[in-house]
Design an enzyme around this catalytic site. Structure first.
Site, PDB file in Angstrom:
ATOM      1  CD  GLU A 285      -3.340  -0.321   2.004  1.00 36.67           C
ATOM      2  OE1 GLU A 285      -4.376  -0.989   1.924  1.00 36.67           O
ATOM      3  OE2 GLU A 285      -3.149   0.496   2.931  1.00 36.67           O
ATOM      4  CG  HIS A 306       8.363 -29.280   0.129  1.00 31.17           C
ATOM      5  ND1 HIS A 306       8.913 -30.510  -0.111  1.00 31.17           N
ATOM      6  CD2 HIS A 306       9.086 -28.738   1.142  1.00 31.17           C
ATOM      7  CE1 HIS A 306       9.918 -30.712   0.724  1.00 31.17           C
ATOM      8  NE2 HIS A 306      10.045 -29.651   1.498  1.00 31.17           N
ATOM      9  CE  LYS A 420     -12.170   1.053   1.161  1.00 30.01           C
ATOM     10  NZ  LYS A 420     -11.580   2.049   2.030  1.00 30.01           N
TER      11      LYS A 420
HETATM   12  O1  PA5 Z   1      -3.360   1.243   5.808  1.00 28.04           O
HETATM   13  C1  PA5 Z   1      -4.487   1.653   5.644  1.00 28.04           C
HETATM   14  O2  PA5 Z   1      -4.757   2.855   5.756  1.00 28.04           O
HETATM   15  C2  PA5 Z   1      -5.637   0.721   5.348  1.00 28.04           C
HETATM   16  O3  PA5 Z   1      -5.231  -0.575   5.165  1.00 28.04           O
HETATM   17  C3  PA5 Z   1      -6.637   0.749   6.490  1.00 28.04           C
HETATM   18  O4  PA5 Z   1      -5.970   0.361   7.662  1.00 28.04           O
HETATM   19  C4  PA5 Z   1      -7.811  -0.179   6.240  1.00 28.04           C
HETATM   20  O5  PA5 Z   1      -8.406   0.148   5.027  1.00 28.04           O
HETATM   21  C5  PA5 Z   1      -8.832  -0.055   7.346  1.00 28.04           C
HETATM   22  O6  PA5 Z   1      -9.282   1.254   7.460  1.00 28.04           O
HETATM   23  P1  PA5 Z   1     -10.057   1.786   8.731  1.00 28.04           P
HETATM   24  O7  PA5 Z   1      -9.170   1.650   9.908  1.00 28.04           O
HETATM   25  O8  PA5 Z   1     -10.371   3.216   8.418  1.00 28.04           O
HETATM   26  O9  PA5 Z   1     -11.291   0.940   8.872  1.00 28.04           O
END
Ligand code: PA5
Length: 443
Positions: A285, A306, A420
């Site tokens: 990310e 394996h 989303k």
């Molecule tokens: O790193 C990030 O920002 C995302 O992976 C969020 O942690 C994830 O989408 C969850 O978001 P939230 O804590 O707003 O529910």
């Protein structure tokens, strides 16, 4: 103390080239330290270890765990996804007994990290017979997966214990002011913990997002923060020997210089499986944007030798490995001699299982280097809270340094919105009417 070794990388990257990347890493480290780079409003994670150790957060988390202990809670459902789940999952999987539930702490289970209907039904089957509490975690307070799971668990807890008692059994970790989860918590009177504004989800394991579930599971988060604090001090050094600088420099030398586009985080310890999952989110990310970024993958050895071992040894030469090694296991098991020796393994008699594992590790390293797969090693002495704290901080800091070398803002995640939008359009969420029409034309 955590160290980074560049195992055989000099077979692939010339020392002068590596030194150029060290210079780049030191330059981007200076930008990260000065807080002048892209995404600099999300740098709160850099000082979390020192600041949290000086705060009363550990006591506050401890008060919740003590209360639940008094109430006889033996199952805590931790709800969250992505950065609001993977740090705690990683730490608990690394620290807990692989098979036996400890008797002095509740069992921890996770929900809201998927939309599996069977998963949630089976979780409710478990919850019915247990004394249940819940930690619901969402920074935005609006993420669909945890919100769906929370709606189900909340109703279950309210029906089983009544609304008044539910407010003692549910704790929320969320933004200090914004989001549906914050409003709901205020209305229902839940204890809340704050995720600081300047800490993004995947950098939040050392906030209550990670610390509360890890403590609820019975582990020493003070030690984890102390390990992270040691790494905070080490990462602050402007030196080519700084492990984060070494790691960031070499992975970029392999990617930008040699076209090694895939980094496989490997371990030889099944307890580290979820370190791979946490690390993939952190690096995927943070770096995978603007058409750039190393693709983060993970394998668990010797298991995956394996399966994926064949590709790593002989497939496309676009890979490098980062081994997370643990020098000493916590337990000891010696292989005994067998009178009949039908399996022919008496040559191992008297050796520890870990000696076999270490030789598998060494043999794999040599084979993969011979096969064209460079290996970086991140070595820790043992798998405990302190060393996990070191690993968390090290990888976070190196991620910032590394992404800046690529010219990427590591602290945003514009790409996760696309699915989303489609999902909301397909589910007819109010406000998505036009998008619903458009997407249906494509079906
Ligand atoms: O790193 C990030 O920002 C995302 O992976 C969020 O942690 C994830 O989408 C969850 O978001 P939230 O804590 O707003 O529910």
């Amino acid at each position: 103390m955590l160290s980074v070794k560049l195992n055989g990388c000099d077979n692939f990257v010339k020392s002068t080239d590596y030194q150029e990347y060290v210079k780049k890493a030191l330059a981007t480290k200076a930008v990260l330290d000065a807080g002048t780079g892209a995404g600099n409003d999300f740098l709160g994670w850099k000082t979390l270890p020192s600041e949290t150790l000086e705060s009363d957060l550990i006591e506050q988390c401890g008060a919740v765990c003590d209360k639940w202990r008094e109430m006889g809670v033996n199952l805590v459902v931790v709800i969250g996804i992505g950065g609001s789940y993977l740090g705690a999952k990683c730490a608990i999987e690394a620290l807990q007994h692989g098979f036996v539930q400890r008797t002095d702490a509740p069992r921890i289970v996770f929900a809201g990290e998927n939309l599996g209907e069977d998963y949630l039904c089976e979780l409710m089957d478990l919850a019915k017979g247990m004394n249940v509490a819940c930690i619901v975690i969402s920074k935005s307070g609006t993420t669909t997966e945890p919100a769906v799971a929370f709606r189900i668990i909340k109703q279950f807890i309210e029906q089983k214990y009544g609304k008044a008692e539910a407010s003692l059994r549910i704790v929320a970790v969320t933004d200090k002011a914004r989001g549906a989860l914050k409003s709901l918590s205020t209305q229902e009177g839940y204890k809340t913990f704050v995720i600081p504004d300047n800490v993004g989800g995947r950098f939040s394991v050392l906030t209550p997002v990670g610390l509360l579930p890890i403590m609820a599971a019975g582990y020493d988060v003070k030690k984890m923060l102390e390990g992270a604090k040691r790494m905070q001090d080490i990462c602050s050094e402007a030196s080519g020997e700084n492990p984060a600088v070494k790691y960031a420099a070499m992975r970029n030398a392999l990617y930008l210089g040699l076209g090694k586009k895939i980094e496989v985080l490997i371990n030889f310890n099944p307890k580290l499986q979820y370190l791979g999952e946490w690390w993939k989110q952190l690096y995927g990310e943070s770096e995978g944007k603007d058409g750039k970024g190393i693709f983060p993958a993970s394998c668990n050895f010797t298991t995956d030798l394996h399966s994926m071992g064949q590709y790593i040894q002989d497939g496309e030469r676009i890979l490098f490995e980062t081994l997370v090694s643990v020098a000493t296991p916590s337990r000891k098991m010696v292989i005994e001699a067998d009178e009949q020796n039908l399996d022919g393994l008496n040559f191992l008699a008297g050796k520890r299982v870990d000696e076999c594992n270490q030789m598998a590790q060494l043999g794999t390293k040599l084979a993969h280097i011979d096969g064209g797969v460079p290996q970086i090693e991140v070595a820790i002495e043992k798998l405990d809270e302190e060393h996990l704290g070191e690993l968390f901080y090290f990888f976070e800091y190196a991620c910032g340094v590394s992404a800046y070398i690529l010219g990427i803002n590591p602290f945003n995640q514009p790409g996760v919105e696309a699915y989303k939008k489609n999902m909301f359009a397909l589910l007819d969420k109010p406000g998505y009417e036009e998008a619903s029409k458009e997407i249906r034309k494509r079906l």
